[in-house]
Design an enzyme around this catalytic site. Structure first.
Site, PDB file in Angstrom:
ATOM      1  N   GLY A 203       0.790  -1.235   0.000  1.00 36.50           N
ATOM      2  CA  GLY A 203       0.000   0.000   0.000  1.00 36.50           C
ATOM      3  C   GLY A 203       0.817   1.276   0.000  1.00 36.50           C
ATOM      4  CB  SER A 204      -0.384   4.695   0.766  1.00 32.13           C
ATOM      5  OG  SER A 204       0.186   5.968   0.921  1.00 32.13           O
ATOM      6  CB  THR A 205       4.974   5.877  -0.093  1.00 32.57           C
ATOM      7  OG1 THR A 205       4.271   7.011  -0.604  1.00 32.57           O
ATOM      8  CG2 THR A 205       5.321   4.969  -1.244  1.00 32.57           C
TER       9      THR A 205
END
Lengths: 148, 389
Positions: A57-59
């Site tokens: 998922g998102s950084t």
């Protein structure tokens, strides 16, 4: 006392904490609340030796790991099968020991699930994790869990 | 990993502990990815700065970095934030204005340029073979595919830390041998903005390897922008080689699979998501942000149709375009077209949930459906503005 080989020490440090296994890859952004230290399933990860396959998922996940430290809910150490940049960056920034365990990952997970109250011990610089059963002393920071 | 004496000095803290820590992150991540050295970067682009995405932990992190004296070592640009800089948007939520300004303040203190756009290449065009540390998937795809520069798709934090150190690990797309195209895709119809988005979505969904596109006739940068942004959204493509566009010798070829595709195939494949005409609640154009030329072209079309739209229309542009084209913005405003600046619907929250949304952008289509759960359909700019009744 059981010993588990570490395949790669990514962030070194000492750890003495109760093991907690999360069975799936964690998206720290969206799945972990840095203010409470709880995962969406309700597990509290603060002060634990967190064992999980890796991240996804998102950084923004990097900031969440940093946030866990900021709000006082950082895991004592993290043991993963796979380490993505999101996780490595977060662990370095928050000074959370991070170990990659490959060959004996299943064995480690199996042990934690079958036995009650597994404690993970790691001494700075050592290539192995030691496992014992029972309670950590003092349920918080002690001289073994201090970061180097 | 091999480190130069200068890098060793930084790691040892001789240029301050913040820089040492930042470099430590780059080295650790590089080691995990198998890099054996670091490379100097010329330009960093920091994404992940919208307060509604990064929240309090992100703000605290940036503030701590800034107050510890961290400073960018190279030219560094910033992605859109969660607030519209005109302050007049009917759609974009302003509840987080104060917090966003704190994020901006921390970034600007570190000398990150307040560009707030997803088109960093418009502010400084990368040269072929140049190493960059960019976040923002569409910009990364443009840097590698259109300019022949070298960057992986970095997360916001890593791009910022690379900017502070001036280095990034030599792995992935920084290495020429990792830039080999394996799947050839031939598309011999004229691309317009709609089919460029559809082709991008399709590549992202179907092709796993680095693609080599043969497009005849050669598309313009406007179509390439939409194509790459869409492919980077549905897949994680950071390099899509386009024959005749991607600079020679910035990629390799070892084709193992060939696919031919026509315009009809794309229209058929996405038929359920194509706008069938009529009224809409919101038409959104500007993902990626519009350049000045693109905005002027849209104005010409609008004028041709006497500024009549079938619903609310929103365009999004970088701050730099808003300062150069202030007069045009006045006209658009008078005609009831909303222009938002330095933000985009993908990285922000809305005041209300629009009903039927149309857009020409495959990327906006993908994220507005996924993140905002909106009912979004695709159409070309020409169709959105005029022809379909």
């Amino acid at each position: 006392m059981k010993r588990i080989r570490i395949d790669k020490i990514i962030v070194d440090g000492s750890c003495r904490a109760e093991a907690l296994v999360v069975d799936h890859k964690i998206s720290f952004f969206g799945e972990v609340d840095p203010r409470t230290g709880r995962t969406v399933e309700g597990y509290y990860i603060g002060g634990k030796a967190l064992i999980f396959p890796g991240t996804r998922g998102s950084t923004v996940g990097t900031y969440i790991i940093y946030g866990l430290k900021y709000y006082g809910h950082a895991p004592a150490c993290m043991i993963v099968y796979d380490a993505e940049p999101i996780l490595i960056a977060g662990a370095v920034l928050a000074d959370i020991p991070l170990f990659m365990v490959r060959k004996e990952y299943e064995e480690l997970v199996g042990h934690v699930k079958n036995e009650k109250q597994t404690i993970i011990l790691h001494g700075h610089g050592e290539e192995v994790l030691m496992i014992e059963q029972g309670k950590t002393c003092c349920s918080g920071r002690n001289r073994w869990s201090r970061q180097d | 990993m091999y480190l130069t004496r200068e890098q060793e000095r930084i790691l040892a803290g001789e240029e301050g502990w913040v820089k040492a820590k930042a470099l430590k992150v780059i080295v650790r991540v590089g080691e995990a990815l198998g890099a054996d050295r670091l490379v100097k970067i010329r330009h960093a682009h920091v994404s992940g700065i919208s307060y509604t995405n990064i929240g309090e932990p992100g703000l605290k992190f940036l503030e701590e970095l800034a107050s510890s004296g961290a400073e960018t070592a190279v030219y560094t640009t910033s992605n859109p934030t969660c607030v519209d800089l005109t302050g007049e948007s009917s759609l974009i939520d302003y509840s987080y204005l104060e917090q966003q300004l704190l994020v901006n303040k921390a970034l600007e203190k570190m000398r990150v340029k307040p560009t707030y756009t997803c088109l960093p290449y418009m502010l400084r065009a990368p040269a072929p073979h140049e190493h960059l540390a960019w976040g923002e998937s569409n910009a990364v795809a443009m840097a590698n595919s259109f300019y022949g520069a070298r960057t992986n798709r970095e997360g916001g934090p890593i791009a910022l830390l690379a900017s502070i150190t001036g280095y990034i690990y030599d792995a992935g797309l920084h290495k020429i041998e990792e830039r080999t195209a394996r799947v050839m895709i031939r598309f011999y119809d004229q691309l317009d903005d709609l089919t460029a988005s559809l082709l991008g979505l399709w590549i992202g969904e179907t092709v796993n390897n680095i693609p080599l596109l043969e497009l005849t006739p050669r598309p313009s940068i406007h179509e390439i922008k939409l194509l790459l942004a869409s492919a980077a959204a549905t897949g994680s493509h950071a390099l899509v080689v386009i024959r005749g566009v991607t600079p020679p010798r910035t990629y390799g070829e070892d084709i193992v699979d060939k696919i031919s595709l026509r315009r009809e195939d794309l229209l058929k494949n996405y038929r359920d998501y194509l706008w069938s005409g009529g009224d809409y609640d919101l038409a959104y154009i500007g993902c990626p942000h519009l350049s000045g030329a693109e905005m002027l072209r849209i104005m010409q079309s609008l004028e041709k149709w006497l500024w009549k739209t079938r619903g609310k229309m929103i365009l999004s542009i970088p701050p730099i375009v808003s300062s150069v084209f202030a007069r045009e913005l006045e006209i658009l405003k008078k005609k009831g077209i909303e222009v938002i600046v330095g933000t985009c619907p993908v990285v922000t929250r809305f005041k209300y949930k629009p009903g039927l949304v149309v857009t020409n952008s495959g990327k906006a289509f993908f994220y507005l459906r996924r993140l905002h759960k909106l009912d979004v359909y695709l159409a070309s700019i020409e169709d959105i503005i005029g022809a379909k009744y």
